[in-house]
Design an enzyme around this catalytic site. Structure first.
Site, PDB file in Angstrom:
ATOM      1  N   ALA A 204      30.998  43.554  37.239  1.00 26.28           N
ATOM      2  CA  ALA A 204      31.763  42.567  38.023  1.00 26.28           C
ATOM      3  C   ALA A 204      32.817  43.218  38.914  1.00 26.28           C
ATOM      4  CB  ALA A 204      32.422  41.564  37.076  1.00 26.28           C
TER       5      ALA A 204
ATOM      6  N   ASP B  68      27.112  43.885  32.443  1.00 27.06           N
ATOM      7  CA  ASP B  68      27.923  42.955  33.250  1.00 27.06           C
ATOM      8  C   ASP B  68      28.724  43.823  34.216  1.00 27.06           C
ATOM      9  OD1 ASP B  68      29.516  41.007  34.314  1.00 27.06           O
ATOM     10  OD2 ASP B  68      30.317  40.276  32.411  1.00 27.06           O
TER      11      ASP B  68
ATOM     12  N   TRP C  95      35.585  39.855  27.612  1.00 28.77           N
ATOM     13  CA  TRP C  95      36.002  38.706  28.426  1.00 28.77           C
ATOM     14  C   TRP C  95      35.804  37.440  27.581  1.00 28.77           C
ATOM     15  CZ3 TRP C  95      32.483  35.637  32.039  1.00 28.77           C
ATOM     16  CH2 TRP C  95      33.242  34.774  32.848  1.00 28.77           C
TER      17      TRP C  95
ATOM     18  N   LYS D  57      34.763  39.714  43.093  1.00 30.92           N
ATOM     19  CA  LYS D  57      35.964  40.569  43.137  1.00 30.92           C
ATOM     20  C   LYS D  57      35.876  41.603  44.261  1.00 30.92           C
ATOM     21  CE  LYS D  57      35.997  38.916  38.897  1.00 30.92           C
ATOM     22  NZ  LYS D  57      36.487  37.934  38.159  1.00 30.92           N
TER      23      LYS D  57
HETATM   24  C1  LMR Z   1      39.454  36.834  34.566  1.00 33.06           C
HETATM   25  O1  LMR Z   1      39.005  37.451  33.599  1.00 33.06           O
HETATM   26  O2  LMR Z   1      40.664  36.651  34.737  1.00 33.06           O
HETATM   27  C2  LMR Z   1      38.505  36.296  35.607  1.00 33.06           C
HETATM   28  O3  LMR Z   1      37.241  36.786  35.382  1.00 33.06           O
HETATM   29  C3  LMR Z   1      38.592  34.825  35.729  1.00 33.06           C
HETATM   30  C4  LMR Z   1      37.886  34.076  34.647  1.00 33.06           C
HETATM   31  O4  LMR Z   1      37.045  33.253  34.975  1.00 33.06           O
HETATM   32  O5  LMR Z   1      38.162  34.262  33.439  1.00 33.06           O
END
Ligand code: LMR
Length: 412
Positions: A216, A214, A133, A249
């Site tokens: 999520a 993590d 991410w 989420k």
């Molecule tokens: C994403 O990866 O699209 C979400 O987790 C939103 C973000 O804050 O990046």
């Protein structure tokens, strides 16, 4: 020369965040057949992101029954943390070696955990998979950890480059931190097998590496229990563990920012030290976390009817994601692996220039790295999406460096 109006002159210019810029760009596109597979929010078949029924009901009960909005403390909502801990661990209580702290979203938990490790071990390093991410790197480096990377995704096979990952981690030192996605990897949708989780547990124990999980997307992959399998194994087998949890989420409460940090330490004495420091860090960052979202989640998890309604709706969301995955996988052999990946995301083998091209020609919005939000697809737009991207997908070995080269055409 005037000395007035110079207060901010020393600041560096900043690039806008790519994902947030994409949201704005997509919103501004007037084409009725545009396809938003950008930011990671669940969408239903009709394209919207509805408030879950249990959330609506819990919010109504909360507004009617909440007697006070006085401060709760740096720890936030203790009932919420305990009930979420049950979802993650399957255990009723924290015991003397674990604690939970409510945070603003999973991001807040990542930040407190990062600062905790930076305080505990000055010079500590954190290992992140490539890709991960995009916000992981700035969160950890901003907290003072040195960021190292290891291979994670093998674009040639569409799976995890596990041998290369383990080989890179042979450079990990005692006290280094290893960031692991608990399930539904963002941005690739690939997940560790049970055997790989066991190998990671052994690696952490052999090298004295601290896993930072993590988690999520629990419930959006294979199921609430299944998605926690790797996390539970790590908690059961590794003494010191950090866990950032997001309810944004799986309760579809994105803008309410609902999260928690859980810490497990090797002894009660170490846990008390870690807890006191985490609370000090949280107090410094936001003093006390916002209440509403955590109170709603706590209300749902504490009420058997609301809990059952939430679970039902989450199951429907997960099933829809899987249906879309299977349809997309059936559209062309180069997309076949999408059906084996899980959660909101898959990463297409597509070059950045082709991503820009499909945005122009078909109004398809995805980030430059080719990540797509599976939930952005539905019966009405799937064919349009496939027609737009298919000519640009890169098959086999050429996919491994597709982010840095021009795309080649493949036959439809
Ligand atoms: C994403 O990866 O699209 C979400 O987790 C939103 C973000 O804050 O990046």
């Amino acid at each position: 020369m005037t000395l007035r109006n110079q207060a901010f002159a020393g600041l560096e210019p900043q690039q806008p965040d790519g994902l947030l810029a994409l949201i704005a760009q997509c919103r501004a596109d007037p084409r009725p057949d545009k396809v938003d597979v950008g930011v990671g929010v669940y969408r239903g078949e009709a394209g919207g992101t509805p408030v879950m029924r249990a959330v609506k009901a819990a919010e109504a009960a909360l507004v009617a029954g909440q007697a006070s909005k006085s401060y709760l403390g740096a720890e936030g909502d203790e009932r919420f943390a305990r009930l979420v801990w049950q979802l993650v661990s399957g255990e009723e209580r924290f015991g003397e070696r674990r604690f939970g702290l409510q945070t603003p979203g999973g991001t807040g938990a990542l930040r407190v955990g990062a600062e905790l490790m930076a305080c505990a071990r000055p010079g500590a390093r954190i290992w992140l998979g490539e890709p991960t991410w995009p916000n992981h790197e700035p969160i950890f480096s901003g907290a003072g950890l040195e960021v190292r990377t290891h291979p994670y995704f093998d674009a040639t096979t569409g799976g995890i480059a596990f041998d290369a990952m383990i080989s890179a981690l042979s450079d990990a030192r005692q006290g280094d931190v290893l960031l692991l996605h608990g399930c539904c990897h963002n941005p690739t949708g690939t997940q560790f097998s049970r055997e790989q989780w066991r190998a990671l547990s052994a690696l952490c124990n052999e090298r004295g590496v601290v896993p930072f999980i993590d988690l999520a997307y629990q419930g959006l992959g294979d199921g609430m229990e299944e998605d926690a399998w790797g996390t539970r194994l790590i908690l059961d087998t590794v003494p010191d563990v950090l866990l950032a949890y997001s309810c944004d989420k799986n309760f579809a409460m994105y803008r309410d920012r609902v999260g928690a940090l859980f810490v497990q330490a090797g002894s009660a004495a170490m846990l008390n030290l870690a807890k006191a420091n985490a609370l000090t860090i949280a107090r410094r960052l936001w003093s006390m976390p916002p209440d509403h979202g955590a109170a709603v989640v706590g209300t749902i998890l504490d009420d058997p009817d609301l809990r059952a309604a939430w679970q039902d709706e989450l199951t429907g969301m997960r099933q829809r994601l899987q249906t879309v995955r299977e349809k997309l996988a059936a559209a062309h052999p180069v997309l076949a692996l999408v059906a084996q990946q899980r959660g909101l995301f898959s990463r297409l083998p597509i070059a950045p220039d082709a991503v820009a091209a499909v945005r122009r020609t078909h109004g398809i919005y995805m980030p430059d790295d080719g990540r797509i939000n599976i939930a952005g697809l539905n019966q009405a737009n799937l064919d349009h999406f496939v027609e737009g991207v298919l000519p640009h997908l890169i098959a086999g070995r050429d996919a491994s460096n597709c982010n840095s080269r021009r795309s080649q055409e493949i036959p439809a």
